[in-house]
Every structure is written in C-alpha cells, then in structure tokens.
Design a protein around this motif. Structure first.
Motif, short mmCIF file in Angstrom:
data_model
loop_
_atom_site.label_atom_id
_atom_site.label_comp_id
_atom_site.label_asym_id
_atom_site.label_seq_id
_atom_site.Cartn_x
_atom_site.Cartn_y
_atom_site.Cartn_z
N LEU A 90 0.83 -1.20 0.00
CA LEU A 90 0.00 0.00 0.00
C LEU A 90 0.87 1.26 0.00
O LEU A 90 0.58 2.23 -0.72
CB LEU A 90 -0.92 0.01 1.22
N HIS A 91 1.91 1.24 0.81
CA HIS A 91 2.82 2.38 0.86
C HIS A 91 3.49 2.61 -0.48
O HIS A 91 3.68 3.76 -0.92
CB HIS A 91 3.88 2.16 1.94
N GLN A 92 3.80 1.54 -1.17
CA GLN A 92 4.53 1.66 -2.44
C GLN A 92 3.63 1.95 -3.63
O GLN A 92 4.01 2.71 -4.53
CB GLN A 92 5.32 0.36 -2.69
N HIS A 93 2.43 1.39 -3.64
CA HIS A 93 1.63 1.41 -4.87
C HIS A 93 0.33 2.23 -4.77
O HIS A 93 -0.40 2.29 -5.76
CB HIS A 93 1.27 -0.02 -5.28
N LEU A 94 0.04 2.82 -3.62
CA LEU A 94 -1.20 3.58 -3.49
C LEU A 94 -0.88 5.04 -3.16
O LEU A 94 -0.09 5.30 -2.25
CB LEU A 94 -2.08 2.97 -2.38
N PRO A 95 -1.48 5.99 -3.88
CA PRO A 95 -1.24 7.40 -3.58
C PRO A 95 -1.60 7.75 -2.15
O PRO A 95 -2.48 7.11 -1.54
CB PRO A 95 -2.16 8.13 -4.57
N VAL A 96 -0.94 8.76 -1.61
CA VAL A 96 -1.12 9.13 -0.21
C VAL A 96 -2.58 9.41 0.12
O VAL A 96 -3.11 8.94 1.14
CB VAL A 96 -0.26 10.37 0.14
N GLU A 97 -3.28 10.19 -0.73
CA GLU A 97 -4.67 10.54 -0.42
C GLU A 97 -5.57 9.31 -0.39
O GLU A 97 -6.50 9.23 0.41
CB GLU A 97 -5.20 11.57 -1.43
N LEU A 137 -8.29 5.08 3.73
CA LEU A 137 -8.45 3.76 4.33
C LEU A 137 -8.49 3.82 5.85
O LEU A 137 -9.01 2.91 6.51
CB LEU A 137 -7.30 2.84 3.89
N ALA A 138 -7.94 4.89 6.42
CA ALA A 138 -7.83 4.99 7.87
C ALA A 138 -9.20 5.11 8.56
O ALA A 138 -9.29 4.88 9.76
CB ALA A 138 -6.97 6.20 8.25
#
Length: 246
Positions: A68-75, A80-81
């Motif tokens: 998720l950290h590598q392949h998903l944009p920050v926003e 997801l939080a």
C-alpha cells in the motif's frame, strides 16, 4: 473458522463489518477485501496482496502494508484509515510503519489514532506494525513513550507498555530487555498502579515476559512495588506478573 456465520464472513470480506474475535480476523481473505476496499487497485498492488495471502498473518499484514505504501497514492491511503473494516485500518498501521522516511517521533504521532482505535484488533496490529522500528533504537523509543504513560486514554497507556514487551505475542523477542529488563522500568513505573485492568494486564505480562529470563529482577521489582504502592491495582499487577514463578 467453520463456525463463523456465512453472512458475517461475507461482510468481513466486503469490508462492511469488523472482526469480533481473533478467529474472525484470521478468516478474512485479503484478496477479496482488497477488491472491495480499493476496486481500482493497481496491478502491482493486487499481485502483492495475492502473494501475501499465503503468508502467516503478521507477515501478510506487513507485506500488504508495504505494498500500500509503495503502490497507493497518499490521499487514497489516508481514506483507508476511516474505513469500517478493522482489517483495512490494520493495513494502514503497517503502511505507515513501512514509511522509512519517518523518524520515530513522527511515526508515533502518525499511528497514535490507531493505538486508540475502538476496536481491539487495530490496537494489536498497530503495536506489532511499529515494534521493529521502535526496537531499532530502544533508549530513544522508551524516552518517546514515557509521555504516553500519562495519557488520559487507557489504550494509549497500554500501548506504551505492550509495544515493547520483552517477548510479546506474534512478535520477535527483544534481547536487550530479556537480558536487562531494568531498561524498561521508565515505562513500567508510571503504570504500576494504573486503574485500568487493560493496562494492568499489559504491565503484568511485560514483567512475566522478563521473569522467564530474569526472575530475580521480576521478584525484586514486584516486592518493591508492593511496599511503595500498596494499592489494589499494584497487588493485582504483581500477582499476575509472577504467575509463572514458583
């Protein structure tokens, strides 16, 4: 797992409901959950979760968090939080921990809401997610966690103790604390008469962990606490702390 109601398992995999037990959390198919949580997930993320599904649960969560950290944009990650699924929020704990650009202080600030999550599963995922980072600089991490022992929330006070247990659950042991548990006393002392049983159990388990390799330290600490802090809370903690010793 076979006793989980079919409709509830469907809800877990769809990300609509939370796990009520550890067994339910372990029954989730993360591949299905990913499709529900991120329908347009990149192929690299989908492939990573497909591979992670065959791993043990802790390695699975860590691998998904890293993906998720590598392949998903920050926003998209931030969204997801606040998802209803406690497993998805657990993914976020590991995604934050995978960000090696964060120093320990910033990391702890970032995961604090998860350490105070209403669902017990998220509170477990979060300390397991950051524990490797915290143990890489034990003195510094202990210093940063001391203020957590004074937090109003019992969940946060419990995190201060649970995250650095010498043995822990599903986690690598911390050799330095097994050999010299006195290093951890700055975290334990403020909690020795904590009013919350949730915190009391964590402190007792911390000492019980250490007692397996350093029983004299555990006995001496508990005896001193009984003298200096003759409260019902301290009595309960020390009794549970020494339960493995004859």
């Amino acid at each position: 797992m076979s006793e989980i109601a079919v409709d509830h398992l469907v809800g877990l995999n769809a990300g609509r409901v939370e796990a009520r037990t550890l067994t339910e959390a372990l029954a989730i198919d993360h591949r299905v959950l990913l499709r529900a949580a991120i329908p347009d997930a990149a192929a690299e993320l989908t492939e990573a979760v497909e591979t992670a599904q065959s791993l043990g649960i802790l390695k699975r969560m860590a691998a998904i968090g890293a993906a998720l950290h590598q392949h998903l944009p920050v926003e998209a990650r931030d969204a997801l939080a606040v998802r209803p699924s406690d497993t998805v929020r657990g993914w976020m704990c590991f995604a934050i921990a995978a960000d090696t650009t964060l120093d320990a202080e910033t990391l702890l600030l970032a995961i604090q809401p998860f350490a105070d999550d209403p669902r017990f599963t998220v509170r477990e995922w979060v300390w397991m997610a950051v524990r490797p980072r915290l143990t890489s600089d034990l003195p510094g991490s202990i210093e940063l966690l001391i203020p957590w022992t004074r937090e109003e929330s019992a969940n946060l006070r419990r995190f201060a103790s649970e995250s650095l247990r010498p043995r822990g659950v599903w986690a690598s042991h911390i050799a330095a604390l097994k050999q010299n548990p006195a290093i951890g006393e700055p975290l334990l002392e403020p909690l020795r008469s904590d009013p919350s049983r949730y915190v009391q159990d964590s402190v007792a388990n911390w000492i019980n962990d250490a007692a397996k390799t350093n029983p004299e330290w555990a006995r001496e600490l508990c005896e001193r606490w009984r003298v200096e802090s003759p409260t019902a809370a301290t009595t309960r903690i020390t009794a549970r702390a020494l339960r493995s010793l004859k």
